[in-house]
Design an enzyme around this catalytic site. Structure first.
Site, PDB file in Angstrom:
ATOM      1  N   GLU A 250      40.041  49.702  36.268  1.00 53.75           N
ATOM      2  CA  GLU A 250      39.113  49.434  37.855  1.00 53.75           C
ATOM      3  C   GLU A 250      40.667  49.143  38.543  1.00 53.75           C
ATOM      4  OE1 GLU A 250      35.674  46.821  36.697  1.00 53.75           O
ATOM      5  OE2 GLU A 250      34.868  47.746  34.965  1.00 53.75           O
TER       6      GLU A 250
ATOM      7  N   GLU B 132      35.190  43.769  29.913  1.00 55.86           N
ATOM      8  CA  GLU B 132      36.212  42.334  30.467  1.00 55.86           C
ATOM      9  C   GLU B 132      34.902  41.243  29.228  1.00 55.86           C
ATOM     10  OE1 GLU B 132      35.488  41.944  34.209  1.00 55.86           O
ATOM     11  OE2 GLU B 132      36.826  43.110  34.897  1.00 55.86           O
TER      12      GLU B 132
HETATM   13  C1  FCB Z   1      34.706  43.796  37.025  1.00 54.02           C
HETATM   14  C2  FCB Z   1      33.088  44.173  36.755  1.00 54.02           C
HETATM   15  C3  FCB Z   1      33.052  44.927  37.194  1.00 54.02           C
HETATM   16  C4  FCB Z   1      32.575  44.707  38.785  1.00 54.02           C
HETATM   17  C5  FCB Z   1      34.181  44.356  39.224  1.00 54.02           C
HETATM   18  C6  FCB Z   1      34.137  44.276  41.300  1.00 54.02           C
HETATM   19  O1  FCB Z   1      35.019  42.497  36.789  1.00 54.02           O
HETATM   20  O2  FCB Z   1      33.972  44.987  35.457  1.00 54.02           O
HETATM   21  O3  FCB Z   1      31.665  45.609  36.457  1.00 54.02           O
HETATM   22  O4  FCB Z   1      31.943  43.852  38.858  1.00 54.02           O
HETATM   23  O5  FCB Z   1      34.380  43.350  38.357  1.00 54.02           O
END
Ligand code: FCB
Length: 487
Positions: free
Chosen positions: A384, A179
């Protein structure tokens, strides 16, 4: 009579054979042991120990103490039947003396920790997936300019080479950055993340140097670990204009440019979007982009990691009311949205997570099918996805978290829908394996499928962990709501 268990197996979305079922974490959020093996501070150590920056004054000094308990955590993953684990490496453990000028000596202790983790995973039949940078920049590099400085990207390329040479014989997949949107805009424009700076021009320089770091990292991994797959993880926005008006479409274009295309275009097509450069011309002249950079940045990758949590609804701000800023990225006095004076993020009705993020699984399908259409030939992974909800409590050894189970089921069904529509999605990583240090929110927000008691550090799989274990076992997601599976 059909039992609930039979219904669960009879109506399912079946995933392709070999689909990876994983969980994700990040070093600073779980490891603790911040001085072990000569590790030096990262920007998150500094930031979290700065009063007022983190909810509850929390920090990552102990976190989940994963550094000392990794064998237990690997055993948990094995018990859940996971086939892959995405974790990140703490850069200041590997080269604790790095400066803007030189990488400095490599720490044998630092490498040994990750080598032990990789071996434990492999012994448990779990494929390691390493993220090289999940936000914990060595503080000495920030002192030398951080991501506003080209030197940081150069040192990152050297650090990537060290890690790939040490672990590349056993690690099938490396992810360069996690990210970069957050690193650049939350770190340097809105300041709600480390290092907490609020300078728009610095944030755009950071965007470019993160892109450059990615490209230098890809080249380094290819050289040192030619058999490994290389990817990057982006938090792409599923941007929804509130109405069909031209003005709302213009708001959506700006946000799509700053969040999606300013990373996707250089990495995958070797150019910066003209419209983003024009929009931000009043902030920077983009002179930090040097001849040859875009060739480096656009080195081919094998897979794109997509992180998706929530939709991004935008509309044109008429200035007739105070601006709404429900973009889900904290309420810092400064905004991460550079050159978006006319854009607002309207408050949404409907279900939300504990982060205040709207729940809408359609964005998962939308993003994956868009990436498949616009970047054919690239494998996709959901690196994620998950949710924090209030009320996770251990009662008689069990944590009932029905909202998280529902969230996961609907988003997994949305991944399946993308695959049915032709998107080449090869894996899914739930965020997160464990409750952990949720950056500016501290320990208050729990994203884990495994509960962590922060006073005893005892781990207890939540109902969602057993639900997810069933998904991994069956390679399928139940279609209809079902009773929660028991441990
Ligand atoms: C993302 C991050 C991760 C976590 C999630 C909830 O942006 O990559 O580390 O904080 O959100």
């Amino acid at each position: 009579m059909t039992s609930v268990a039979q219904q669960q197996t009879s109506a399912t979305h079946q995933f392709p054979q070999g689909f990876l079922w994983g969980a994700a974490t990040a070093a600073y959020q779980i490891e603790g042991a911040v001085t072990a093996g000569g590790r030096t501070p990262s920007i998150w150590d500094t930031f979290s120990h700065t009063p007022g920056r983190i909810a509850g004054g929390d920090h990552g000094d102990v976190a989940d103490d994963h550094y000392h308990r990794f064998r237990e955590d690997v055993a948990l993953m094995a018990e859940l039947g996971l086939t892959s684990y995405r974790f990140s490496i703490s850069w200041p453990r590997i080269t604790p003396q790095v400066t803007a000028q030189e990488l400095g000596p490599v720490s044998a202790d630092g490498l040994a920790f990750y080598s032990g983790l990789v071996d434990a995973l492999l012994a448990a039949g779990i494929a390691p997936s390493i993220t090289l940078y999940h936000w914990d920049l060595p503080q000495a590099l920030e002192d030398g300019g951080g991501w506003t400085s080209r030197a940081t990207a150069e040192r990152f390329g050297e650090y990537a080479a060290v890690v790939a040479a040490a672990l590349g014989d056993r690690v099938p997949q490396f992810i360069t950055l996690n990210e970069p949107w957050c690193s650049a805009y939350l770190g340097y424009a809105s300041g709600v993340h480390a290092p907490g700076r609020t300078e728009d021009a610095a944030a755009l320089a950071a965007v470019h140097h993160l892109n450059l770091a990615h490209g230098l990292g890809v080249a380094a991994i290819r050289r040192a670990a030619p058999a490994a797959k290389v990817a990057v993880t982006l938090n792409l926005a599923w941007v929804c204009p509130e109405t069909g008006s031209d003005l709302d479409a213009e708001a959506a274009r700006r946000v799509d440019g700053l969040q999606n295309r300013v990373f996707l275009d250089p990495m995958l097509s070797g150019r910066y979007p003209d419209d983003v450069q024009a929009d931000t011309a009043g902030v920077t002249d983009w002179a930090f982009v040097r001849p040859g950079d875009l060739e480096v940045i656009s080195a081919p990758i094998d897979a794109l990691g997509v992180n998706y949590y929530s939709p991004t609804v935008v509309r044109h701000w008429t200035r007739e009311h105070p601006k709404e800023t429900a973009d889900g990225h904290g309420d810092g006095a400064a905004t991460p949205w550079i050159a978006c004076d006319d854009v607002e993020f309207p408050r949404q009705h409907g279900p939300k997570t504990a982060m205040g993020w709207s729940i809408d699984a359609r964005g998962m399908t939308g993003l994956l099918t868009r990436m498949a259409r616009e970047h054919p030939g690239l494998d996709l992974m959901v690196t994620e996805n998950g949710a924090a909800f209030p009320g996770d409590e251990v009662v008689d050894g069990r944590v009932a978290d029905p909202d998280r189970v529902d969230y996961l089921r609907s988003h997994l069904a949305a991944v399946h829908a993308a695959i049915e529509a032709g998107a080449p999605v090869v894996g899914y990583y739930v965020w997160s394996l464990l409750d952990n240090f949720e950056w500016a929110w501290g320990y208050e927000k729990r994203f884990g499928v495994v509960h962590v008691d922060y006073s005893t550090l005892v781990r207890t799989p939540k109902d969602s962990a057993w639900f997810y274990a069933g998904v991994a076992r069956d390679n399928a997601v139940p279609v209809a709501p079902v009773a929660r599976s028991e441990p």
